[in-house]
Design a protein around this motif. Structure first.
Motif, PDB file in Angstrom:
ATOM      1  N   THR A 176      -4.186  12.772  -8.117  1.00  0.00           N
ATOM      2  CA  THR A 176      -3.271  14.029  -8.804  1.00  0.00           C
ATOM      3  C   THR A 176      -3.966  15.324  -8.122  1.00  0.00           C
ATOM      4  O   THR A 176      -3.256  16.424  -8.322  1.00  0.00           O
ATOM      5  N   TYR A 323      -3.319  16.313  -2.097  1.00  0.00           N
ATOM      6  CA  TYR A 323      -2.281  15.581  -2.495  1.00  0.00           C
ATOM      7  C   TYR A 323      -1.386  16.481  -3.572  1.00  0.00           C
ATOM      8  O   TYR A 323      -1.925  17.183  -4.250  1.00  0.00           O
ATOM      9  N   PHE A 325       1.588  15.317  -6.828  1.00  0.00           N
ATOM     10  CA  PHE A 325       1.659  14.287  -7.581  1.00  0.00           C
ATOM     11  C   PHE A 325       2.954  14.472  -8.445  1.00  0.00           C
ATOM     12  O   PHE A 325       2.687  14.238  -9.598  1.00  0.00           O
ATOM     13  N   GLY A 358       3.967   5.973  -7.289  1.00  0.00           N
ATOM     14  CA  GLY A 358       2.808   5.955  -8.291  1.00  0.00           C
ATOM     15  C   GLY A 358       2.439   4.793  -8.971  1.00  0.00           C
ATOM     16  O   GLY A 358       1.386   4.737  -9.595  1.00  0.00           O
ATOM     17  N   ARG A 368       3.133  10.050  -4.608  1.00  0.00           N
ATOM     18  CA  ARG A 368       2.035  10.874  -3.997  1.00  0.00           C
ATOM     19  C   ARG A 368       2.600  11.379  -2.731  1.00  0.00           C
ATOM     20  O   ARG A 368       2.837  10.553  -1.931  1.00  0.00           O
TER      21      ARG A 368
END
Length: 394
Positions: A176, A323, A325, A358, A368
């Motif tokens: 995340t 990342y 998310f 995910g 992601r």
């Protein structure tokens, strides 16, 4: 031939699977944009490469202690003191073949059959699998997107019973990118102290922090919390050294000794030339590290802004790692797909954009996206994703 039950229960890594599929399509001549891999796109800084090369020329090509070279332990000792004002003896440190190896040794040294480990979801894909291989039981606690994917003290306390042995804290988080504040970490640490639970603090993205966010390790809170915490870190993400496979763990001396004993009968020492590279990484200045961090922050700002413009996609803004998310449930439903996995598979087939579903992270409504590639590639991928969503919208 029958294989062991411990191996049969392992779920293959979704990140490696999507990366392999993307590479296959590239080899077939397709214009694939891969947003799946979790590694920086920069080369390892030249001074690190030179240090490793020099070490081989000087004859440093033999075994070292299984737990790592003393000089590298001393450099890690100094790094922890300089960066986090944490004091560890070298007997409280182990050098491993990557942070993943440190985690694996830790769970094997810590867990007995049936012991439980609390893992907040979304989680890095290997946490539950490593716990299972060590004979433990992963206890998944679902964090809420509206709470920025952070588990609360109430959720943690409710997940604990007499078999609970450890709690995993990953900040900044993969997948995340969220970062726990000092106050949030303190509240979770108090629960762990209350129940005598080991805090496994995965700090591998410690150097990749944005928006003036400050990294806090649980071990910094107090001596009592420090003694209850095992820090996991390494040079893979901070110095773009993923392939060098050098990580470390810092924690209770008896536990570290147990991990070293395990290493001596499995991997033995990490590659000695890689250890010399890591030694240079920790001893030299951090100019290259800061340059990478600034580049990632610039990519985050622009890619997050672009992502917000895409219909059917919602995203919590990350504060660390590399990342995004996003929640794509609305896009999945409007496109008539069964689930996010099917949506991601079709996206790769039709638009040649590789994202990681995910579901492998315990968050089936999300995907992601790694921005550890050029901004041009990320923006082109987001254009393709928007086109894909519009094409399938019903």
């Amino acid at each position: 031939m029958n294989i062991s039950k411990r191996v049969e229960q392992i779920t293959p890594s979704s990140t490696l699977a999507i990366t392999a599929k993307a590479k296959q399509l590239k080899q077939e001549g397709h214009d694939v944009i891969g947003l799946g891999a979790g590694e920086p796109d920069f080369n390892t800084p030249s001074y690190i490469i030179e240090a490793a090369y020099k070490s081989m020329l000087e004859g440093h090509t033999k075994y070292t202690p299984a737990g790592g070279m003393q000089s590298l332990k001393e450099a890690i000792q100094q790094k922890l003191q300089n960066d986090q004002q944490l004091s560890y003896s070298t007997d409280e440190l182990i050098v491993t073949a990557g942070a993943k190896h440190a985690l694996s040794l830790l769970f094997q040294a810590l867990l007995n059959e049936g012991d439980k480990v609390v893992i907040p979801a979304p989680y890095w894909v290997s946490y539950p699998e490593q716990v299972k291989v060590a004979g433990g039981v992963p206890v998944i606690v679902e964090s809420k997107e509206e709470n920025e994917f952070k588990v609360t003290p109430e959720q943690l306390e409710a997940s604990i019973d007499e078999r609970t042995k450890a709690f995993i804290l990953n900040s900044p988080s993969n997948p995340t990118g969220v970062v726990y504040s000092k106050e949030e970490i303190k509240a979770l640490a108090e629960i762990c102290l209350k129940h005598d639970i080991v805090i496994v603090s995965d700090e591998i993205y410690e150097k990749l922090m944005y928006q003036s966010t400050v990294h806090v390790s649980p071990a910094q809170l107090s001596e009592q919390v420090r003694n209850q915490t095992v820090i996991i870190n390494g040079v893979s993400k901070s110095h773009s050294m993923t392939g060098w496979r050098i990580g470390f763990a810092a924690g209770n001396q008896a536990l570290i000794k147990g991990m070293s004993n395990l290493a001596s009968h499995t991997t033995s020492n990490p590659a000695v030339m890689a250890q010399y590279g890591a030694l240079a990484a920790y001893q030299e200045n951090d100019d290259a590290v800061e340059e990478m961090r600034q580049s990632f922050e610039g990519r985050l700002e622009k890619s997050f802004e672009r992502l917000q413009q895409i219909d059917g996609v919602e995203c919590v803004k990350p504060q660390g790692a590399f990342y995004l998310f996003p929640n794509v449930r609305k896009a999945v439903e409007s496109g008539g797909f069964t689930d996010v996995d099917e949506w991601a598979k079709t996206l790769l087939e039709e638009e040649k954009v590789a994202v990681v579903p995910g579901s492998g992270f315990g968050a089936p409504d999300n995907v992601r996206l790694s921005y550890a590639t050029s901004l041009e590639q990320v923006e082109a991928a987001l254009d393709r994703i928007e086109r894909f969503i519009q094409k399938h919208k019903k």
